[in-house]
Each structure stands twice: as C-alpha cells, then as structure tokens.
Design a protein around this motif. Structure first.
Motif, PDB file in Angstrom:
ATOM      1  N   ASP A  50      48.639  33.546  33.140  1.00 24.21           N
ATOM      2  CA  ASP A  50      48.898  34.593  34.220  1.00 24.21           C
ATOM      3  C   ASP A  50      47.985  35.651  34.618  1.00 24.21           C
ATOM      4  O   ASP A  50      47.798  36.264  35.257  1.00 24.21           O
ATOM      5  CB  ASP A  50      50.247  35.226  34.297  1.00 24.21           C
ATOM      6  CG  ASP A  50      51.421  34.122  34.528  1.00 24.21           C
ATOM      7  OD1 ASP A  50      51.102  33.184  35.226  1.00 24.21           O
ATOM      8  OD2 ASP A  50      52.453  34.229  34.175  1.00 24.21           O
ATOM      9  N   TYR A  53      47.147  40.431  34.639  1.00 26.10           N
ATOM     10  CA  TYR A  53      48.431  41.034  35.260  1.00 26.10           C
ATOM     11  C   TYR A  53      49.531  41.483  34.586  1.00 26.10           C
ATOM     12  O   TYR A  53      50.440  42.339  34.735  1.00 26.10           O
ATOM     13  CB  TYR A  53      48.653  40.091  36.353  1.00 26.10           C
ATOM     14  CG  TYR A  53      49.287  40.471  37.310  1.00 26.10           C
ATOM     15  CD1 TYR A  53      48.918  41.511  38.398  1.00 26.10           C
ATOM     16  CD2 TYR A  53      50.576  39.960  37.840  1.00 26.10           C
ATOM     17  CE1 TYR A  53      49.886  42.008  39.375  1.00 26.10           C
ATOM     18  CE2 TYR A  53      51.467  40.455  38.986  1.00 26.10           C
ATOM     19  CZ  TYR A  53      50.957  41.690  39.775  1.00 26.10           C
ATOM     20  OH  TYR A  53      51.723  42.009  40.829  1.00 26.10           O
ATOM     21  N   ASP A  59      43.714  48.763  37.869  1.00 29.17           N
ATOM     22  CA  ASP A  59      42.026  49.081  38.309  1.00 29.17           C
ATOM     23  C   ASP A  59      41.980  50.596  37.984  1.00 29.17           C
ATOM     24  O   ASP A  59      41.037  51.012  37.595  1.00 29.17           O
ATOM     25  CB  ASP A  59      41.911  48.785  39.513  1.00 29.17           C
ATOM     26  CG  ASP A  59      41.124  47.344  39.875  1.00 29.17           C
ATOM     27  OD1 ASP A  59      40.578  47.000  38.944  1.00 29.17           O
ATOM     28  OD2 ASP A  59      41.708  46.778  40.966  1.00 29.17           O
ATOM     29  N   GLY A 122      38.984  39.225  30.166  1.00 24.53           N
ATOM     30  CA  GLY A 122      39.581  38.685  31.244  1.00 24.53           C
ATOM     31  C   GLY A 122      39.176  37.024  31.225  1.00 24.53           C
ATOM     32  O   GLY A 122      39.939  35.965  31.691  1.00 24.53           O
ATOM     33  N   ARG A 123      38.260  36.581  30.753  1.00 22.72           N
ATOM     34  CA  ARG A 123      37.541  35.372  30.614  1.00 22.72           C
ATOM     35  C   ARG A 123      37.518  35.101  29.075  1.00 22.72           C
ATOM     36  O   ARG A 123      36.234  34.669  28.988  1.00 22.72           O
ATOM     37  CB  ARG A 123      36.394  35.038  31.613  1.00 22.72           C
ATOM     38  CG  ARG A 123      36.687  34.996  33.052  1.00 22.72           C
ATOM     39  CD  ARG A 123      37.851  33.892  33.412  1.00 22.72           C
ATOM     40  NE  ARG A 123      37.489  32.719  33.259  1.00 22.72           N
ATOM     41  CZ  ARG A 123      37.247  31.974  34.151  1.00 22.72           C
ATOM     42  NH1 ARG A 123      37.145  32.232  35.217  1.00 22.72           N
ATOM     43  NH2 ARG A 123      36.675  30.433  34.084  1.00 22.72           N
TER      44      ARG A 123
ATOM     45  N   PRO B 136      47.550  39.901  44.293  1.00 27.53           N
ATOM     46  CA  PRO B 136      47.696  41.588  44.544  1.00 27.53           C
ATOM     47  C   PRO B 136      46.258  42.180  45.461  1.00 27.53           C
ATOM     48  O   PRO B 136      45.216  41.326  45.581  1.00 27.53           O
ATOM     49  CB  PRO B 136      47.618  42.226  43.085  1.00 27.53           C
ATOM     50  CG  PRO B 136      46.788  40.978  42.326  1.00 27.53           C
ATOM     51  CD  PRO B 136      47.181  39.699  43.100  1.00 27.53           C
ATOM     52  N   PHE B 226      38.994  44.618  39.416  1.00 28.61           N
ATOM     53  CA  PHE B 226      39.194  43.551  38.522  1.00 28.61           C
ATOM     54  C   PHE B 226      40.118  42.592  39.131  1.00 28.61           C
ATOM     55  O   PHE B 226      40.966  43.125  39.532  1.00 28.61           O
ATOM     56  CB  PHE B 226      39.373  44.096  37.127  1.00 28.61           C
ATOM     57  CG  PHE B 226      39.564  43.117  36.179  1.00 28.61           C
ATOM     58  CD1 PHE B 226      38.127  42.244  35.876  1.00 28.61           C
ATOM     59  CD2 PHE B 226      40.639  42.751  35.637  1.00 28.61           C
ATOM     60  CE1 PHE B 226      38.139  41.310  34.860  1.00 28.61           C
ATOM     61  CE2 PHE B 226      40.853  41.805  34.594  1.00 28.61           C
ATOM     62  CZ  PHE B 226      39.752  41.114  34.103  1.00 28.61           C
ATOM     63  N   PHE B 228      43.185  41.111  38.138  1.00 26.91           N
ATOM     64  CA  PHE B 228      44.059  41.011  36.954  1.00 26.91           C
ATOM     65  C   PHE B 228      44.878  39.889  37.264  1.00 26.91           C
ATOM     66  O   PHE B 228      45.327  39.160  36.206  1.00 26.91           O
ATOM     67  CB  PHE B 228      45.119  42.058  37.032  1.00 26.91           C
ATOM     68  CG  PHE B 228      44.329  43.412  36.479  1.00 26.91           C
ATOM     69  CD1 PHE B 228      44.147  43.774  35.082  1.00 26.91           C
ATOM     70  CD2 PHE B 228      43.489  44.305  37.045  1.00 26.91           C
ATOM     71  CE1 PHE B 228      43.596  44.804  34.373  1.00 26.91           C
ATOM     72  CE2 PHE B 228      42.781  45.403  36.611  1.00 26.91           C
ATOM     73  CZ  PHE B 228      43.005  45.599  35.543  1.00 26.91           C
ATOM     74  N   ALA B 229      44.992  39.198  38.236  1.00 28.12           N
ATOM     75  CA  ALA B 229      45.769  37.978  38.525  1.00 28.12           C
ATOM     76  C   ALA B 229      44.883  37.161  39.489  1.00 28.12           C
ATOM     77  O   ALA B 229      43.841  37.308  39.881  1.00 28.12           O
ATOM     78  CB  ALA B 229      47.069  38.350  39.452  1.00 28.12           C
ATOM     79  N   LYS B 252      40.625  34.404  38.668  1.00 30.18           N
ATOM     80  CA  LYS B 252      41.230  35.591  37.712  1.00 30.18           C
ATOM     81  C   LYS B 252      40.450  35.956  36.717  1.00 30.18           C
ATOM     82  O   LYS B 252      39.859  35.075  36.089  1.00 30.18           O
ATOM     83  CB  LYS B 252      42.645  35.324  37.569  1.00 30.18           C
ATOM     84  CG  LYS B 252      42.669  34.116  36.365  1.00 30.18           C
ATOM     85  CD  LYS B 252      44.129  34.536  35.680  1.00 30.18           C
ATOM     86  CE  LYS B 252      44.497  33.555  34.703  1.00 30.18           C
ATOM     87  NZ  LYS B 252      44.573  32.219  34.725  1.00 30.18           N
ATOM     88  N   GLY B 253      40.424  37.076  36.292  1.00 30.43           N
ATOM     89  CA  GLY B 253      39.586  37.622  35.054  1.00 30.43           C
ATOM     90  C   GLY B 253      38.255  37.990  35.212  1.00 30.43           C
ATOM     91  O   GLY B 253      37.620  38.100  34.153  1.00 30.43           O
ATOM     92  N   VAL B 254      37.820  38.306  36.435  1.00 29.45           N
ATOM     93  CA  VAL B 254      36.387  38.660  36.629  1.00 29.45           C
ATOM     94  C   VAL B 254      36.433  39.877  37.429  1.00 29.45           C
ATOM     95  O   VAL B 254      37.276  40.196  38.212  1.00 29.45           O
ATOM     96  CB  VAL B 254      35.588  37.645  37.162  1.00 29.45           C
ATOM     97  CG1 VAL B 254      35.441  36.367  36.209  1.00 29.45           C
ATOM     98  CG2 VAL B 254      35.935  37.342  38.867  1.00 29.45           C
TER      99      VAL B 254
END
Ligand code: SF4
Lengths: 416, 322
Positions: A50, A53, A59, A122-123, B136, B226, B228-229, B252-254
């Motif tokens: 997911d 999040y 942010d 995130g990655r 989001p 960012f 986040f989702a 997501k994640g960048v």
C-alpha cells in the motif's frame, strides 16, 4: 592445503548448530523475538503493497519513527568505541574482556540501522541505485550517500575485528596484531564519523533552523556515548545472569565512569542549545518552542520531551553521586539514560524539524500501528542477531567451544 | 578466566551434536523438522500480503538506467514502454516524449502580489496539466493567505475557504518550486535522481528516485511532494500529452514537483498556471532574452525572493505594484 578452509567451514557449521540449541529460556526468548520479527515483516509487506501511506508520515512530516530509530541506533553502534578506546589504546584491563560484546552489539545495531533506512524508502526495489559502482552515487555531496558508505564500512570493520579475534580464540592461537590493530584504529575514527555524518544529515539543511546547528554533531556523540555504554551495562548483567560468562563488578564500574562523563557533557550541550535558542528568541525558535511548550495549541511532543529531560537529569544525578556504585542504582540510571536519550535524540530531534512546515503549517505526527509494528520487528530482529552472536561467542570466550583437538594438536602444544 | 559450568557444556554438546550429526536421534530429528516447518510456515504467512503485488514488478523498469545515461534508442524504448503502461493503467492513449532544453534559455517566473486574488485557479490548472494524484491529493502550488503587514509565512493560512476572494486586509502569496540556482534538494539526493537542467529547471527522474524523501526535508519552500500511496487519477482527467521529466503519471513511492511545465515551456508555450491566472499576476519567460517580459519586470520592478537568507537563489520573484 585446504586445511584452513575446512577448519573455518567447520567453525561456521558449529556456530550455526549452536545458535539453534539451548535451554528453555533461550528457546522461549528466541521464539519471542522470531515471532515479533515476523509480525514486523508482515507489517512491512503490507507497507510494500500500500505504500508509506500506511505510516503516520505525510508531506508535512515526511520522516518519522523509522529515521528517528535509525538516528538513535547509529549512536548506539558508534558507542561501542567507548569500550574499544580504553582497551586497545589505553590497555584498560577491566574492559578487555567485554570489549567484544561491544563490537558484537555494534554489528547488531548497524544491521538495524540499515533495515530502518530500507523500510523508510518509498522504492526499496531500487536500493541498488545506492550501491557505488552500479548505481549513481551522489558522493560526496549527499550526506545520505556518505552515511550509507560509512555505515557499511563500520559494519565490515566490526565484523572483521570481532570475528577474527573470536576465531583465533577458537583455534587457540594468538591473534596477529597486524591483522586486527590497524582495523581497530580505523574503527575508532570510523565510529565517531558514522555518528557525525548522521548529525550532518540534519545539520546540513539550511532550510531547517532547528537542525542547522554546529553543535548537533557533538551533541549526537555525547549522548550516544552515554546511552550506548549504559545499554551495554544492562546487557552485560543479562549475560552474567544467563550464561557461564561472569562479569566483574569493576568492569561495570569502569563503564559507569564513561557514562558519567558523557552524560555530563550531553546535558551540558543540551543546555547550551536551549539557551541560545530561547534567549535569542528569534523567529527560528518555532520548532523548539513546539517541542518544549507546544505551538498554537499543538503540544503532542511536550510530555515526551519533558520526560526525556527529567530522565536525563535524574540519571545524571545518580551517576555523579557515589550511590551509583551500587548496581541497583546504576541500573536505574542506565535505564533512564537509554530511554531519555532515545526520546531526545529520536523523535525529539526529528519531528520538530518538520513542525512548523517551511510554509508555516502545523501538522502533528502520530505513528500508525503498522509503523510501530515494523519498528518493533526491526528491534526484535536486532536483538535476535545479538543473541545469536552472544550464544556463539560466549562458549568460545569461556573455552568450551574450540577446535577439535585432533585438528589442533600442534597449535595447542605450542601453548594457548 | 570465567569458569564454564557443566550445564553449559552439556548444552553445547547437545547443540554440536544436533544438526546433521550421525548421532542425532529420530526424536530429535522430528522435533527439529517440525520447528523448521513451523518457522517456514510462519515466514510464508508473514509475507502473504506480497501476493497482492503480483505482476507489479517490471524487470525492464528494474534494470532501467539513469535518465542521463540512456542512449536515444534506449530512451525511445522506455518512452514506448511508458505509453503502454499508461494505456494499461488508465486506458488512455497518451504520447510520452523526452523534450530537451533549448539553448540560450533560462526560465524565470515573477508574480505580482498586488494582483493575485487568491482564487487558486493556478493550483487546479496545474493539477490538470500535470496529472497529479487526485486521491490522495497532490498539488504543486500552495497559496498562502497573508495578513497585511507581515512577510512571515508562519502567519499565513493555507486552508482558507471564504465564499468570496479576495478578503479585505489580506494579500495572497502562491508558492511553488522556486527553481533555485543553488537547490538544496539536488545537493542532498543520494542517488542523483534529481538535478538542475541547463534551462534552470530542477527535474526528477521518477524511474530513478528511491523515495528517501531527503530532498523533501531539504526544501525550504515545501515544493516537493511525495507519493505516499499509489496515485489515482480518473481516466477522463488524464492529460495525454506527456513528457518523461514532467507530467507522465508517477508511481507510488517517488517524489514529484513543479517543472515549470517543461513539456509546454520548452516548446514556447506558457506554463498552465500562468494561462489559468484570471488576474494576469504571473509573468514567465526567458531571462537571457533582454526583450522578454520577464526581463522587463526584473529591470523595472522592485522584486524580492522568498527566504533569501537560506542562499537558494530562487528563479521565482515576487513584487508589488508601486
Ligand atoms: S526522494 Fe528521490 S529525488 Fe528526493 S532525495 Fe530521495 S531519491 Fe532523491
């Protein structure tokens, strides 16, 4: 010709065998840690699906528990050097026996640090972009790329020194100074550097007045050199209680000295920071104001930081008074120090940097359950590693695990 | 030397004899086997959420090189792949291009605070143009409602929502990426996933960013956002005119940020926020061209930049009418 290889592989095999065997308490403890690690892993897998999040980050507050724990643990890892310096440089015999426990702890702590960095990405699938040579490494400009390099080298240094000394003990041979002393010297400088670079990670950001302070590095070092040895004091007593390895009280008191001095410096530096910020009372104090007194009705961290301050001060008092020569009080002081600094240098340092945001918004940070489970999982995994390292090294140190005599006749005859 | 107890020795022997040793008893073997099986079972169970990721992993993207290291042919393949992915993900036929900067161009923005009325038209135009996530919500432009008499952004309000703007006693200050000449975000990125282009625009390679969010912490203007989702955009809202470094959909994640709409501006058009502005508060152009409107503004207006003291040297100026 391959005798050394055979011996070494057999050694590794016995280590593995040993880490899976023990008594009931050992099994219960290992099962507990494994279960927690798996729960953490499960939470992390959910996060992979997911995204971040699932954490309390956003942010506004874009770093949270992960980086806070990372920061703290780098300090814990660096603190092993406070055992290394007295032993290897000043030939302090009281600490000689336990220095290896410090180095092993550093190994576990660094592994936790690296895991905390990975779960924060995130990655994470692109982790290879961070590997020098294959990826594209922004070195020397990015403090994060520095940190990745120095942490990994520190990990290798400790693995080498601790592993080499233990293996020589196992073989019943005298370690060759040239094969470990150079690495010990490097690791001393390195320990300081890993935590300094971690401080630079924050201090280098001109946009964040709360972190942009030259004394952040020294503050990191001082507090780490208090909380790290304090933690080691506690673990040594656990070792003493549960294993054949007996810790002398003088050893603990030698560590007390170190914690004492580091704690005085740490509290002193914190006082300096507070004075400069609050006396000058410029626009830049919004973050520290939020931390200590709350800002516009937002005061989630206030109870935390005051707990930390009180813990630090009580701990300092106990440590400087003669009563901390009794283990009972020393332990209280150590626990207060470990917890107090975890709050102060973890969330207390990290979160206010994001509050208020650069555009003046105040959004508070609450970690989610999933995020906390991941943190617990990493801590449990770190303890698991540390337990295994101890499980293997203690029999070597007490002499019950050594190379089978039929292979080792010659060396043993030469005298251990 | 500490003494070894019998007890410990016994344990040790047990341990040494247990794994793979010929002395291992049948019972021992079964016990160890069942522990191992339970352990593996628990591990599989713990990792079971990953099943939802099936098919998400793209080996081609995994080995893809950094933007600056791709040959034109490689780039072309990547662009086609991205188009295919957009088609799969949103069921939209898009064109993705790699648009290079023009020579002799350096983009600069200026914003007339006397004119801005706080209607946030720019914010929404930007979201539509640049395929930001609607849920989001991600926005590149933040408009601050500032009480007159201060420049302290801590006093500004972001979530203002009156029936009618502008309100008496306030002025409005839109803040977006300032395209700094000395960008802190670029300096801190551990993997060079973000850099400054020759025309002054700081871009992100969304396929290289590892999502550490260090740049977000470094930015003094809160300009980086960012994912986040997984970003969600309704199919009918997708802008199909995409470029690699700007508005193609992110994963997501960048990290992402304002690029002065480089897919428009590098072809001589204005950024979407400027076109949407109802008051004409926004001025954009090539500062290296002495005849451009932006050069005129910089020469003739008393402009200033935000947070000059942090040394970022923004390419985004503000001014008030005299
Ligand atoms: S989030 Fe991405 S662009 Fe930002 S610093 Fe990290 S890797 Fe670089």
């Amino acid at each position: 010709m391959f005798k050394w290889l055979r011996d070494y592989l057999y050694f590794l095999y016995r280590c593995v065998a040993l880490s899976f065997s023990g008594q009931g308490v050992f099994y219960a403890w290992m099962t507990f840690l494994t279960a927690l690690s798996l729960i953490g892993l499960n939470a992390y897998c959910k996060q992979l699906v997911d995204g971040l999040y699932l954490t309390g980050m956003n942010d506004h507050v874009s770093w949270g528990m992960y980086i806070a724990n990372f920061t703290y643990l780098v300090g814990m890892a660096a603190a092993a050097v406070m055992l290394v310096i007295p032993v290897y440089i000043y030939k302090n015999d009281r600490l000689r026996d336990v220095v290896i426990f410090g180095e092993l702890f550093a190994i576990a702590a660094i592994i936790m640090c690296l895991l905390f960095v990975i779960v924060d990405l995130g990655r994470p699938d692109r982790f290879w972009h961070l590997i020098p040579g294959i990826g594209k490494f922004n070195w020397p400009y990015s403090m994060l790329s520095w940190d990745v390099v120095v942490l990994n080298i520190y990990l290798l240094l400790n693995m080498h020194v601790a592993g080499y000394l233990l293996y020589m003990r196992y073989l019943g041979r005298k370690p060759n100074k040239f094969l470990y002393m150079p690495f010990v010297s490097v690791s001393i400088v390195w320990a300081i550097s890993i935590h300094t670079v971690t401080a630079f990670l924050f201090a280098g950001l001109s946009g964040k007045a709360f972190w942009n302070s030259a004394i952040l590095g020294p503050r990191f070092i001082a507090s780490a050199f208090a909380s790290g040895p304090a933690f080691i004091v506690l673990t040594l007593q656990v070792i003493d209680h549960f294993t054949a390895y007996k810790i002398k009280k003088t050893t603990l008191l030698a560590l007390r000295r170190i914690i004492q001095v580091a704690m005085i410096i740490s509290v002193f530096l914190m006082g300096n920071e507070l004075f400069t910020e609050f006396y000058a009372d410029s626009l830049h104090i919004a973050s520290i104001q939020y931390l200590f007194f709350g800002l516009h009705g937002h005061n989630m961290l206030v109870p935390w930081i005051w707990t930390a301050v009180v813990f630090n001060i009580i701990s300092l008092f106990i440590l400087v008074l003669p009563m901390s020569r009794s283990l009972k009080y020393l332990n209280v002081a150590c626990i207060l120090c470990v917890v107090g600094i975890w709050i102060e240098k973890g969330i207390g340092l990290l979160i206010p940097g994001f509050i208020p945001t650069p555009l003046g918004e105040i959004v508070e940070y609450f970690p989610t359950v999933n995020e906390i489970l991941i943190c617990l999982g990493i801590w449990a995994f770190g303890f698991l590693i540390y337990t295994i390292l101890l499980r293997v090294s203690i029999p070597i140190l007490v002499g019950s695990l050594h190379i089978p005599l039929k292979y080792a006749q010659r060396e043993f005859r030469k005298g251990v | 030397m500490p003494r070894m107890t019998n007890h410990d020795d016994q344990n040790l022997q047990e341990g040494l004899n247990s794994l793979g040793n010929e002395k291992m008893s049948r019972r021992d073997f079964l016990r160890r086997g069942s522990i191992l099986a339970t352990g593996m079972g628990a591990l599989m169970a713990a990792m079971s959420p990953l099943r939802q990721l099936q098919g998400a992993f793209d080996p081609e993207e995994f080995v893809q090189k950094h933007y600056k290291e791709m040959t034109p042919e490689e780039m072309d393949k990547v662009l086609r792949r991205i188009e295919r992915k957009v088609a799969e993900r949103f069921d939209v036929k898009a064109t993705v291009r790699d648009i290079k900067p023009m020579d002799g161009v350096e983009y600069v923005y200026a914003l007339n605070l006397s004119k801005c009325n706080g209607s946030r038209k720019c914010v929404h135009a930007c979201v539509n143009e640049n395929n930001q996530s609607r849920s989001p919500e991600i926005q590149y432009i933040t408009v601050l409602k500032m009480p007159q008499g201060t420049m302290d952004m801590d006093k500004g309000e972001i979530l203002y929502d009156p029936p009618k703007v502008p309100e008496e006693g306030y002025y409005y200050m839109p803040v977006q990426c300032q395209q700094c000449a000395n960008p802190p975000c670029v300096k801190v990125c551990p993997v060079h996933a973000t850099w400054q282009e020759p025309d002054g625009i700081t871009v992100i390679d969304y396929d290289w960013c590892i999502g550490c969010r260090y740049c977000e912490a470094a930015c003094p203007y809160w300009a980086r956002k960012f994912n986040f989702a997984e970003p969600r955009i309704p199919k009918e809202r997708i802008n199909p005119d995409m470029s690699y470094l700007s508005n193609r959909p992110r994963s997501k994640g960048v990290m992402e940020k304002c690029t002065y709409c480089l897919h428009r501006t590098r072809e001589g058009r204005y950024p979407a926020c400027l076109e949407a502005c109802p008051t004409g508060a926004r001025i954009f152009g090539n500062v290296l061209d002495p005849n451009s409107q932006i050069s005129f503004v910089l020469r003739n207006k008393r402009t200033f930049v935000l947070k000059e003291e942090v040394g970022t040297i923004p390419r985004f100026f503000y001014y008030f009418d005299e």
